[in-house]
Design a protein around this motif. Structure first.
Motif, PDB file in Angstrom:
ATOM      1  N   ASN A  48       0.846  -1.193   0.000  1.00 13.96           N
ATOM      2  CA  ASN A  48       0.000   0.000   0.000  1.00 13.96           C
ATOM      3  C   ASN A  48       0.885   1.248   0.000  1.00 13.96           C
ATOM      4  OD1 ASN A  48      -1.799   2.091   0.564  1.00 13.96           O
ATOM      5  ND2 ASN A  48      -2.998   0.870   2.012  1.00 13.96           N
ATOM      6  N   LEU A  49       0.742   2.082  -1.006  1.00 12.95           N
ATOM      7  CA  LEU A  49       1.568   3.298  -1.113  1.00 12.95           C
ATOM      8  C   LEU A  49       1.002   4.454  -0.297  1.00 12.95           C
ATOM      9  CD1 LEU A  49       2.413   3.160  -4.933  1.00 12.95           C
ATOM     10  CD2 LEU A  49       3.711   2.232  -3.000  1.00 12.95           C
ATOM     11  N   PHE A  50      -0.194   4.296   0.261  1.00 13.30           N
ATOM     12  CA  PHE A  50      -0.818   5.301   1.126  1.00 13.30           C
ATOM     13  C   PHE A  50      -1.303   4.599   2.394  1.00 13.30           C
ATOM     14  CE2 PHE A  50      -1.010   6.874  -3.152  1.00 13.30           C
ATOM     15  CZ  PHE A  50      -0.742   8.233  -3.053  1.00 13.30           C
ATOM     16  N   PRO A  51      -0.384   4.102   3.215  1.00 17.89           N
ATOM     17  CA  PRO A  51      -0.771   3.212   4.304  1.00 17.89           C
ATOM     18  C   PRO A  51      -1.339   3.911   5.535  1.00 17.89           C
ATOM     19  CG  PRO A  51       1.591   3.518   4.311  1.00 17.89           C
ATOM     20  CD  PRO A  51       1.082   4.238   3.113  1.00 17.89           C
ATOM     21  N   LYS A  52      -1.239   5.239   5.639  1.00 19.18           N
ATOM     22  CA  LYS A  52      -1.701   5.958   6.829  1.00 19.18           C
ATOM     23  C   LYS A  52      -3.164   6.360   6.634  1.00 19.18           C
ATOM     24  CE  LYS A  52       2.912   7.512   8.090  1.00 19.18           C
ATOM     25  NZ  LYS A  52       3.820   8.660   8.332  1.00 19.18           N
ATOM     26  N   GLY A  53      -4.034   5.576   7.267  1.00 19.86           N
ATOM     27  CA  GLY A  53      -5.457   5.761   7.023  1.00 19.86           C
ATOM     28  C   GLY A  53      -5.852   5.138   5.697  1.00 19.86           C
ATOM     29  N   GLU A  54      -7.132   5.198   5.393  1.00 20.86           N
ATOM     30  CA  GLU A  54      -7.607   4.666   4.115  1.00 20.86           C
ATOM     31  C   GLU A  54      -7.469   5.724   3.032  1.00 20.86           C
ATOM     32  OE1 GLU A  54     -11.610   3.417   4.528  1.00 20.86           O
ATOM     33  OE2 GLU A  54     -11.156   1.801   5.947  1.00 20.86           O
ATOM     34  N   PRO A  55      -6.949   5.364   1.876  1.00 17.29           N
ATOM     35  CA  PRO A  55      -6.959   6.314   0.758  1.00 17.29           C
ATOM     36  C   PRO A  55      -8.399   6.682   0.394  1.00 17.29           C
ATOM     37  CG  PRO A  55      -5.559   4.427   0.282  1.00 17.29           C
ATOM     38  CD  PRO A  55      -6.329   4.082   1.520  1.00 17.29           C
ATOM     39  N   GLN A  56      -8.585   7.859  -0.113  1.00 16.54           N
ATOM     40  CA  GLN A  56      -9.939   8.306  -0.468  1.00 16.54           C
ATOM     41  C   GLN A  56     -10.312   7.710  -1.820  1.00 16.54           C
ATOM     42  OE1 GLN A  56     -10.486  12.538  -0.469  1.00 16.54           O
ATOM     43  NE2 GLN A  56     -12.715  12.395  -0.567  1.00 16.54           N
ATOM     44  N   LEU A  57     -11.073   6.630  -1.774  1.00 18.98           N
ATOM     45  CA  LEU A  57     -11.401   5.892  -2.991  1.00 18.98           C
ATOM     46  C   LEU A  57     -12.382   6.654  -3.868  1.00 18.98           C
ATOM     47  CD1 LEU A  57     -11.722   2.282  -1.536  1.00 18.98           C
ATOM     48  CD2 LEU A  57      -9.711   3.411  -2.481  1.00 18.98           C
ATOM     49  N   GLY A  58     -13.339   7.362  -3.229  1.00 15.36           N
ATOM     50  CA  GLY A  58     -14.319   8.104  -4.016  1.00 15.36           C
ATOM     51  C   GLY A  58     -13.686   9.171  -4.871  1.00 15.36           C
ATOM     52  N   ARG A  59     -12.680   9.879  -4.316  1.00 18.34           N
ATOM     53  CA  ARG A  59     -12.000  10.937  -5.061  1.00 18.34           C
ATOM     54  C   ARG A  59     -11.333  10.381  -6.318  1.00 18.34           C
ATOM     55  NH1 ARG A  59      -6.785  12.780  -4.785  1.00 18.34           N
ATOM     56  NH2 ARG A  59      -6.308  11.693  -2.835  1.00 18.34           N
ATOM     57  N   ARG A  60     -10.933   9.124  -6.264  1.00 21.66           N
ATOM     58  CA  ARG A  60     -10.271   8.497  -7.416  1.00 21.66           C
ATOM     59  C   ARG A  60     -11.263   7.772  -8.336  1.00 21.66           C
ATOM     60  NH1 ARG A  60      -6.764   8.423  -3.100  1.00 21.66           N
ATOM     61  NH2 ARG A  60      -4.561   8.865  -3.572  1.00 21.66           N
ATOM     62  N   GLY A  61     -12.537   7.893  -8.011  1.00 25.64           N
ATOM     63  CA  GLY A  61     -13.560   7.271  -8.850  1.00 25.64           C
ATOM     64  C   GLY A  61     -13.629   5.765  -8.724  1.00 25.64           C
ATOM     65  N   LEU A  62     -13.042   5.214  -7.640  1.00 30.15           N
ATOM     66  CA  LEU A  62     -12.993   3.762  -7.540  1.00 30.15           C
ATOM     67  C   LEU A  62     -14.339   3.154  -7.192  1.00 30.15           C
ATOM     68  CD1 LEU A  62      -9.510   3.224  -5.902  1.00 30.15           C
ATOM     69  CD2 LEU A  62     -10.285   2.379  -8.101  1.00 30.15           C
ATOM     70  N   TYR A  63     -15.105   3.805  -6.343  1.00 29.92           N
ATOM     71  CA  TYR A  63     -16.404   3.237  -6.015  1.00 29.92           C
ATOM     72  C   TYR A  63     -17.306   3.183  -7.247  1.00 29.92           C
ATOM     73  CZ  TYR A  63     -15.508   3.131  -1.006  1.00 29.92           C
ATOM     74  OH  TYR A  63     -14.999   2.836   0.229  1.00 29.92           O
ATOM     75  N   SER A  64     -17.309   4.254  -8.024  1.00 27.20           N
ATOM     76  CA  SER A  64     -18.132   4.248  -9.233  1.00 27.20           C
ATOM     77  C   SER A  64     -17.568   3.292 -10.276  1.00 27.20           C
ATOM     78  CB  SER A  64     -18.242   5.666  -9.813  1.00 27.20           C
ATOM     79  OG  SER A  64     -16.955   6.166 -10.155  1.00 27.20           O
ATOM     80  N   ALA A  65     -16.245   3.106 -10.260  1.00 24.75           N
ATOM     81  CA  ALA A  65     -15.621   2.188 -11.229  1.00 24.75           C
ATOM     82  C   ALA A  65     -16.050   0.746 -10.995  1.00 24.75           C
ATOM     83  CB  ALA A  65     -14.102   2.293 -11.155  1.00 24.75           C
ATOM     84  N   LEU A  66     -16.476   0.467  -9.755  1.00 24.97           N
ATOM     85  CA  LEU A  66     -16.892  -0.905  -9.476  1.00 24.97           C
ATOM     86  C   LEU A  66     -18.119  -1.285 -10.281  1.00 24.97           C
ATOM     87  CD1 LEU A  66     -16.443  -1.117  -5.603  1.00 24.97           C
ATOM     88  CD2 LEU A  66     -14.905  -1.926  -7.381  1.00 24.97           C
ATOM     89  N   GLY A  67     -19.034  -0.323 -10.432  1.00 26.46           N
ATOM     90  CA  GLY A  67     -20.247  -0.608 -11.203  1.00 26.46           C
ATOM     91  C   GLY A  67     -21.123  -1.660 -10.545  1.00 26.46           C
ATOM     92  N   GLY A  68     -20.957  -1.823  -9.247  1.00 30.30           N
ATOM     93  CA  GLY A  68     -21.715  -2.869  -8.552  1.00 30.30           C
ATOM     94  C   GLY A  68     -20.947  -4.170  -8.588  1.00 30.30           C
ATOM     95  N   GLN A  69     -20.956  -4.876  -7.467  1.00 25.93           N
ATOM     96  CA  GLN A  69     -20.183  -6.109  -7.363  1.00 25.93           C
ATOM     97  C   GLN A  69     -20.571  -7.124  -8.419  1.00 25.93           C
ATOM     98  OE1 GLN A  69     -20.454  -7.967  -3.554  1.00 25.93           O
ATOM     99  NE2 GLN A  69     -19.116  -9.662  -4.081  1.00 25.93           N
ATOM    100  N   LYS A  70     -21.868  -7.175  -8.745  1.00 21.65           N
ATOM    101  CA  LYS A  70     -22.343  -8.205  -9.665  1.00 21.65           C
ATOM    102  C   LYS A  70     -21.741  -8.052 -11.049  1.00 21.65           C
ATOM    103  CE  LYS A  70     -26.626 -10.467 -11.084  1.00 21.65           C
ATOM    104  NZ  LYS A  70     -28.096 -10.472 -10.971  1.00 21.65           N
ATOM    105  N   SER A  71     -21.603  -6.809 -11.513  1.00 24.56           N
ATOM    106  CA  SER A  71     -21.113  -6.605 -12.877  1.00 24.56           C
ATOM    107  C   SER A  71     -19.592  -6.603 -12.943  1.00 24.56           C
ATOM    108  CB  SER A  71     -21.658  -5.287 -13.439  1.00 24.56           C
ATOM    109  OG  SER A  71     -21.221  -4.199 -12.635  1.00 24.56           O
ATOM    110  N   SER A  72     -18.936  -6.108 -11.889  1.00 25.20           N
ATOM    111  CA  SER A  72     -17.479  -5.968 -11.965  1.00 25.20           C
ATOM    112  C   SER A  72     -16.734  -7.155 -11.404  1.00 25.20           C
ATOM    113  CB  SER A  72     -17.039  -4.719 -11.192  1.00 25.20           C
ATOM    114  OG  SER A  72     -17.241  -4.915  -9.797  1.00 25.20           O
ATOM    115  N   GLY A  73     -17.392  -7.925 -10.541  1.00 30.60           N
ATOM    116  CA  GLY A  73     -16.701  -9.024  -9.887  1.00 30.60           C
ATOM    117  C   GLY A  73     -15.826  -8.562  -8.743  1.00 30.60           C
ATOM    118  N   ILE A  74     -15.900  -7.271  -8.378  1.00 29.53           N
ATOM    119  CA  ILE A  74     -15.103  -6.714  -7.285  1.00 29.53           C
ATOM    120  C   ILE A  74     -16.038  -6.023  -6.304  1.00 29.53           C
ATOM    121  CG2 ILE A  74     -13.164  -5.215  -6.666  1.00 29.53           C
ATOM    122  CD1 ILE A  74     -12.329  -5.242  -9.598  1.00 29.53           C
ATOM    123  N   SER A  75     -15.908  -6.341  -5.040  1.00 29.37           N
ATOM    124  CA  SER A  75     -16.711  -5.677  -4.021  1.00 29.37           C
ATOM    125  C   SER A  75     -15.869  -4.607  -3.324  1.00 29.37           C
ATOM    126  CB  SER A  75     -17.209  -6.694  -2.990  1.00 29.37           C
ATOM    127  OG  SER A  75     -16.107  -7.229  -2.268  1.00 29.37           O
TER     128      SER A  75
END
Length: 440
Positions: free
Chosen positions: A363-390
């Motif tokens: 993890n390159l940002f190990p202090k606390g959780e990286p802000q996933l929403g700012r990087r568009g990661l939550y929206s990139a998931l597209g839902g666990q069912k379609s992306s295969g990633i929860s």
């Protein structure tokens, strides 16, 4: 490393993978095999149509550690003819009818003289047993107990037209070369005659697996070994003793085509990578068995002997020696089915996915959780069912990416599928949040 996409299997899947494996097992089934002889060579001829096998002949008398290659055995015919002139037993009807490796014999015997040379299963009176006499000069027949009970007193003409001569032991192997010389050994015994699950299923599955990897780039090298039980594995080990240190993973396979839930017997080490990978793949399957190592079984005994102690386990469905069809004429082509063969194939591919895809993220940002929403990661998931990633897969990877946990270790800790964590790690790496430990 990416997991294998099922679409990459191409024609294998589109034309019915399980049917293909079963059809190959069906071609192998009629051949009378033993630990030596032309039956093994004919079997390797058929397997060579699917994968480019290197064939090895080990001469009679060759010392293999504490064992010696025996004389080569071949059989042409065998029969028992009753007092009425009718054939009671005919090798042409089933190659289980003759004790494998029987010495030649011809004579006329009374029923009482013949009985000690006849093997039956009184508790399964309609079945023919499978018996061998590899290292003891003897002859005999196997038949249904019901048929023996019908035999009247009188004289019986008995003939076993077989030959024992100086020749060789034969085995075949195929090496799929990967990016490294580190090897995954996959081994199946080739010595059993007409037994569909034990081991036409293993031979057919292994050949199909080798063919599926043939055109694929892999990190690991994969060695496929088709050798007679015990003596064949010892022959390979004795000829490759200086190379066995390259083996990082190994599986012996037999009885992989029946309806039972899959079973895995751990290596002697008990905690080898292959033991962990198999445990993870089978962990979510109802009825799956994980069995501790014991020095009884198939060629894992040789690979796991103390002088080698290789990381080799055994994959089966029904465990050898525990099902009523084992080593009888009931282990026929009706006992194995395409859907179970295909399921076994997919289990092995899932294990190969782990071998190929495991790595240790940092993890390159190990202090606390990286802000996933700012990087568009939550929206990139597209839902666990379609992306295969929860989202839980992302969080587990980030939390355990301390440079000490591989993806397999994360799967073991989180209970999530390896494939999902591997996809999450790729996504995080693509967004600059992970690097490979040791390379940063």
């Amino acid at each position: 490393m990416e997991c294998i996409n099922p679409e990459e299997l191409g024609p294998l899947l589109s034309s019915g993978l399980g049917q293909q494996i079963h059809a190959l097992a069906e071609r192998l089934f009629p051949i009378c095999r033993s630990i030596t002889g032309d039956g093994v060579r004919r079997t390797l001829d058929i397997l060579s149509e699917h994968v480019d096998l290197a064939r090895h002949e080990v001469p009679t008398g060759t010392q293999l550690f504490d064992w010696t290659v025996p004389r080569e055995w071949n059989i042409r015919s065998a029969s028992i003819i009753g007092p009425d002139g009718q054939k009671v037993v005919d090798f042409a009807d089933s190659n289980l009818h003759v004790v494998n490796y029987s010495i030649p014999f011809k004579g006329t015997l009374t029923l009482d003289e013949l009985r000690p040379h006849i093997h039956t299963l009184p508790e399964q009176p309609q079945l023919i047993p499978y018996r061998t006499a590899y290292y003891t000069p003897a002859w005999g027949f196997c038949m249904a107990h019901d048929r023996l009970a019908e035999m009247p007193d009188g004289l019986y003409r008995v003939e076993i037209d077989a030959e024992l001569k100086d020749g060789s032991l034969t085995y075949g192997e195929y090496l799929h070369r990967g990016e490294t010389e580190r090897e995954f050994l996959l081994s199946a015994h080739i010595c059993h005659p007409s037994l569909a699950n034990d081991n036409c299923s293993g031979l057919a599955l292994l050949a199909t697996l080798a063919r599926s990897l043939k055109a694929r780039k892999t990190r690991c090298s994969y060695r496929f070994l088709f050798a007679p039980g015990t003596i064949g594995a010892l022959a390979w080990l004795s000829r490759n003793e200086e190379r066995v240190g390259l083996i990082d993973h190994g599986l012996v396979m037999s009885c992989v085509g029946d309806a039972a839930a899959p079973a895995y017997k751990r290596s002697r080490r008990g905690d080898a990578f292959i033991d962990r990978a198999m445990a993870h793949v089978l962990g979510g399957r109802a009825g799956a068995k994980l069995i501790d190592f014991s020095p009884y079984g198939y060629d894992e005994r040789q690979y796991c002997s103390p002088g080698f102690n290789l990381p080799v386990g055994m994959f089966q469905r029904s465990v050898h020696g525990t099902f009523p069809e084992y080593h009888t004429s009931a282990d026929n082509l009706d006992f194995i089915a395409p859907q179970h063969l295909e399921d076994s194939f997919r289990i092995l591919m899932d294990v190969i996915d782990i071998v190929e895809g495991d790595w240790t993220p940092l993890n390159l940002f190990p202090k606390g959780e990286p802000q996933l929403g700012r990087r568009g990661l939550y929206s990139a998931l597209g839902g666990q069912k379609s992306s295969g990633i929860s989202s839980m897969a992302l969080l587990w990877v980030l939390n355990l990416a301390d440079g000490q946990h591989s993806l397999l270790a994360m799967a073991e800790r989180s209970g999530l599928p390896f494939r999902e964590l591997a996809a999450a790690a790729r996504l995080l790496s693509d967004h600059g949040l992970l690097a490979e430990a040791g390379k940063w």
